[in-house]
Scaffold this active site. Structure first.
Site, mmCIF file in Angstrom:
data_model
loop_
_atom_site.group_PDB
_atom_site.id
_atom_site.type_symbol
_atom_site.label_atom_id
_atom_site.label_comp_id
_atom_site.label_asym_id
_atom_site.label_seq_id
_atom_site.Cartn_x
_atom_site.Cartn_y
_atom_site.Cartn_z
ATOM 1 N N GLY A 15 0.816 -1.255 -0.012
ATOM 2 C CA GLY A 15 0.018 -0.165 0.065
ATOM 3 C C GLY A 15 0.924 1.281 0.071
ATOM 4 N N ARG A 25 14.114 9.631 -1.630
ATOM 5 C CA ARG A 25 14.926 10.458 -1.796
ATOM 6 C C ARG A 25 16.257 10.313 -0.739
ATOM 7 N NH1 ARG A 25 15.207 15.420 1.112
ATOM 8 N NH2 ARG A 25 16.132 17.088 -0.191
ATOM 9 N N VAL A 27 17.126 7.561 0.904
ATOM 10 C CA VAL A 27 17.996 6.422 0.650
ATOM 11 C C VAL A 27 19.028 6.861 -0.715
ATOM 12 C CG1 VAL A 27 17.857 4.222 -0.493
ATOM 13 C CG2 VAL A 27 16.494 4.726 1.414
ATOM 14 N N ARG A 76 1.209 -4.851 -6.126
ATOM 15 C CA ARG A 76 1.100 -6.100 -5.316
ATOM 16 C C ARG A 76 1.457 -7.164 -6.215
ATOM 17 N NH1 ARG A 76 -2.938 -3.234 -1.627
ATOM 18 N NH2 ARG A 76 -1.661 -3.098 0.268
ATOM 19 N N CYS A 77 2.213 -7.973 -5.776
ATOM 20 C CA CYS A 77 2.791 -8.921 -6.731
ATOM 21 C C CYS A 77 2.585 -10.519 -6.191
ATOM 22 C CB CYS A 77 4.295 -8.629 -7.027
ATOM 23 S SG CYS A 77 5.169 -9.916 -8.160
ATOM 24 N N ASP A 107 4.126 -4.777 6.329
ATOM 25 C CA ASP A 107 4.420 -5.997 6.830
ATOM 26 C C ASP A 107 4.606 -7.256 5.620
ATOM 27 O OD1 ASP A 107 4.049 -7.630 9.296
ATOM 28 O OD2 ASP A 107 2.397 -8.614 7.890
ATOM 29 N N THR A 130 3.706 2.664 6.060
ATOM 30 C CA THR A 130 2.309 2.275 6.037
ATOM 31 C C THR A 130 1.660 3.073 6.708
ATOM 32 O OG1 THR A 130 0.750 0.409 6.446
ATOM 33 C CG2 THR A 130 3.052 0.364 7.479
ATOM 34 N N ASP A 132 -1.144 2.421 8.065
ATOM 35 C CA ASP A 132 -1.559 1.539 9.420
ATOM 36 C C ASP A 132 -0.950 1.783 10.647
ATOM 37 O OD1 ASP A 132 -3.463 0.870 7.351
ATOM 38 O OD2 ASP A 132 -2.441 -1.024 7.011
ATOM 39 N N ASP A 134 1.182 -0.375 11.884
ATOM 40 C CA ASP A 134 1.118 -1.685 12.705
ATOM 41 C C ASP A 134 2.278 -2.688 12.663
ATOM 42 O OD1 ASP A 134 1.173 -2.357 9.969
ATOM 43 O OD2 ASP A 134 -0.498 -3.641 9.652
ATOM 44 N N ARG A 159 -18.328 16.679 11.380
ATOM 45 C CA ARG A 159 -19.020 17.116 12.619
ATOM 46 C C ARG A 159 -19.906 18.502 12.411
ATOM 47 N NH1 ARG A 159 -18.816 15.701 17.704
ATOM 48 N NH2 ARG A 159 -16.935 14.783 17.690
ATOM 49 N N ARG A 167 -27.258 14.318 14.201
ATOM 50 C CA ARG A 167 -27.211 12.828 13.438
ATOM 51 C C ARG A 167 -26.068 12.065 14.305
ATOM 52 N NH1 ARG A 167 -28.232 14.375 7.512
ATOM 53 N NH2 ARG A 167 -30.557 14.200 7.601
ATOM 54 N N ARG A 176 -6.205 -2.344 8.205
ATOM 55 C CA ARG A 176 -5.934 -3.703 8.185
ATOM 56 C C ARG A 176 -6.534 -4.521 9.628
ATOM 57 N NH1 ARG A 176 -2.351 -5.976 3.601
ATOM 58 N NH2 ARG A 176 -0.228 -5.304 4.660
ATOM 59 N N GLY A 190 -11.870 14.310 18.525
ATOM 60 C CA GLY A 190 -13.025 14.444 19.530
ATOM 61 C C GLY A 190 -14.160 13.740 19.305
ATOM 62 N N SER A 220 -25.817 14.604 18.790
ATOM 63 C CA SER A 220 -25.115 14.172 17.680
ATOM 64 C C SER A 220 -23.800 13.376 18.152
ATOM 65 C CB SER A 220 -24.760 15.063 16.757
ATOM 66 O OG SER A 220 -23.725 16.046 17.272
ATOM 67 N N GLU A 227 -12.060 -0.525 9.893
ATOM 68 C CA GLU A 227 -12.424 -1.376 8.699
ATOM 69 C C GLU A 227 -12.769 -2.833 8.958
ATOM 70 O OE1 GLU A 227 -10.039 -1.044 5.065
ATOM 71 O OE2 GLU A 227 -8.228 -1.470 6.312
HETATM 72 P P1 ADP Z 1 2.301 -3.865 2.832
HETATM 73 O O1 ADP Z 1 3.950 -4.182 2.558
HETATM 74 O O2 ADP Z 1 1.881 -2.535 2.743
HETATM 75 O O3 ADP Z 1 2.094 -4.838 4.136
HETATM 76 P P2 ADP Z 1 1.271 -6.255 0.998
HETATM 77 O O4 ADP Z 1 0.640 -7.070 2.154
HETATM 78 O O5 ADP Z 1 0.500 -6.027 -0.078
HETATM 79 O O6 ADP Z 1 1.490 -4.835 1.581
HETATM 80 O O7 ADP Z 1 2.709 -6.743 0.441
HETATM 81 C C1 ADP Z 1 3.087 -5.954 -0.438
HETATM 82 C C2 ADP Z 1 3.834 -7.385 -1.461
HETATM 83 O O8 ADP Z 1 4.981 -7.981 -0.684
HETATM 84 C C3 ADP Z 1 3.052 -8.417 -2.149
HETATM 85 O O9 ADP Z 1 2.351 -7.993 -3.478
HETATM 86 C C4 ADP Z 1 3.835 -9.476 -2.282
HETATM 87 O O10 ADP Z 1 4.633 -9.297 -3.478
HETATM 88 C C5 ADP Z 1 4.896 -9.564 -1.123
HETATM 89 N N1 ADP Z 1 4.693 -10.335 -0.100
HETATM 90 C C6 ADP Z 1 3.699 -10.114 0.793
HETATM 91 N N2 ADP Z 1 3.552 -11.404 1.664
HETATM 92 C C7 ADP Z 1 4.647 -12.251 1.228
HETATM 93 C C8 ADP Z 1 5.131 -13.743 1.637
HETATM 94 N N3 ADP Z 1 4.517 -14.280 2.414
HETATM 95 N N4 ADP Z 1 5.943 -14.037 0.787
HETATM 96 C C9 ADP Z 1 6.703 -13.228 -0.210
HETATM 97 N N5 ADP Z 1 6.259 -12.033 -0.638
HETATM 98 C C10 ADP Z 1 5.137 -11.655 -0.182
#
Ligand code: ADP
Length: 327
Positions: A15, A25, A27, A76-77, A107, A130, A132, A134, A159, A167, A176, A190, A220, A227
């Protein structure tokens, strides 16, 4: 002085978060200042697999510190989750003579990086980005402060109309599995309640927020809902409120991707700049498989495995503050 790491690769993944550009920049410039070459990898792990690589100079990262999103693009891959995908990614690193990979993401991104490091003995460093917030081992992540401010601005506007029409506004917030954004945005704006996965049952939270006599003089209310705190999110919570209090008129607002965009705040730019610089400094220190974190205002090296596995505790202090102040 001769460093072992001659070329670093940098990518953004998962994300997108405001401040990722400031990290790219930092890095890039810190690497060049310290005598390394920088190869930018586009579209996260997808670009690493496909060989979408371009050498960066200091000028390539000019004028981006104030821009949201990421100039490197993110993706996302699914293929990277497979050993075959990671093999192709490793082949790109070898072909491009990249000695260390800096991944800017959350994560999932770190999990992928750790897997690659384990399989191919690659040096990887994580920079937490991120909205989040988290990740364990860092007080804040890049993008979190900007997202908080965005949510606060939106809730301020809601508000105004909420009080005019008497309301209950139910606002859905991203996060997440974590309630940091929701709880802190609730305090900052608030709000009467934050419904988050870390705390009591949803019905109890709604009751607590709206049902008590001492709050009856309010006509109100704003309820922020994480989410995934409940299946159905804010819509479900609004339904529950209407069932319990048929006299309340509810309105649902789902903030959605609004929360990811925008100009990064000063706090996020500074965080990104410091973490990005230290990603390079940690390489000079011969670190590997770590996340660069920020703990109590100081840089911390956190093993990637810990950052991924451990759950960050939301604590009770903020929760108590929200409840004390929402009467
Ligand atoms: P974020 O990094 O924000 O948590 P994602 O959970 O979508 O976002 O993860 C980003 C990318 O990291 C994924 O699209 C995937 O290519 C790779 N990835 C996530 N989980 C794994 C995993 N268990 N093993 C290998 N690659 C992963």
């Amino acid at each position: 002085m001769e460093y072992k790491i001659k070329t670093v690769g940098v990518l953004t993944s998962g994300g997108d978060a405001p401040g990722m550009n400031a990290a790219v920049r930092a890095v890039t410039r810190a690497a060049i200042v310290n005598g390394m070459r920088v190869k930018a990898i586009f579209r996260g792990y997808k670009g690493l697999i496909d060989g979408e690589v371009q050498e960066f100079t200091t000028q390539d990262v000019s004028g981006i510190i104030q821009r949201g999103g990421t100039i490197l693009k993110s993706a996302r891959c699914e293929e990277f989750k497979t050993p075959e995908g990671r093999k192709k990614a490793y082949e790109t690193l070898v072909r491009e003579e990249i000695d260390a990979l800096i991944v800017i993401g959350g994560d999932g991104t770190f999990t992928g990086a750790r897997n690659l490091a384990q399989e191919y003995n690659v040096t990887v460093i994580g920079v937490p980005a991120t909205i989040d917030n988290d990740l364990w081992g860092t007080d804040s992540t890049i993008g979190y402060d900007t997202a908080l401010n965005t949510i606060m601005d939106c809730v301020d506007k809601l508000r105004d109309t909420g009080t005019s029409h008497e309301r209950v506004f139910v606002v859905e917030v991203m996060g997440r599995d974590a309630g940091f954004l929701t709880l802190n945005a609730a305090i900052a704006s608030g709000a009467e309640a934050a419904i988050i996965p870390e705390k009591a049952t949803i019905a109890e939270q709604i009751d607590e927020a709206l049902g008590q006599g001492r709050r009856k003089h309010k006509n109100s209310a704003i309820v922020l809902v994480q989410e995934h705190a409940i299946e159905g999110g804010a819509n479900k919570v609004a339904e529950m409120i209407e069932q319990a209090h048929p006299d309340y008129g509810t309105r649902v607002t789902i903030l959605g991707h609004l929360q990811r965009g925008g100009i990064p705040t000063a706090a996020d730019r500074i965080l990104a700049s410091r973490l990005g610089c230290h990603a390079i400094l940690s390489l000079l220190d011969e670190q590997r498989s770590i996340m660069i974190g920020m703990q109590n205002g100081n840089i911390a090296y956190v093993p990637l495995a810990q950052a991924i596995k451990q759950k960050k505790d939301i604590g009770t202090d903020r929760w108590n503050a929200l409840h004390m102040l929402s009467i």
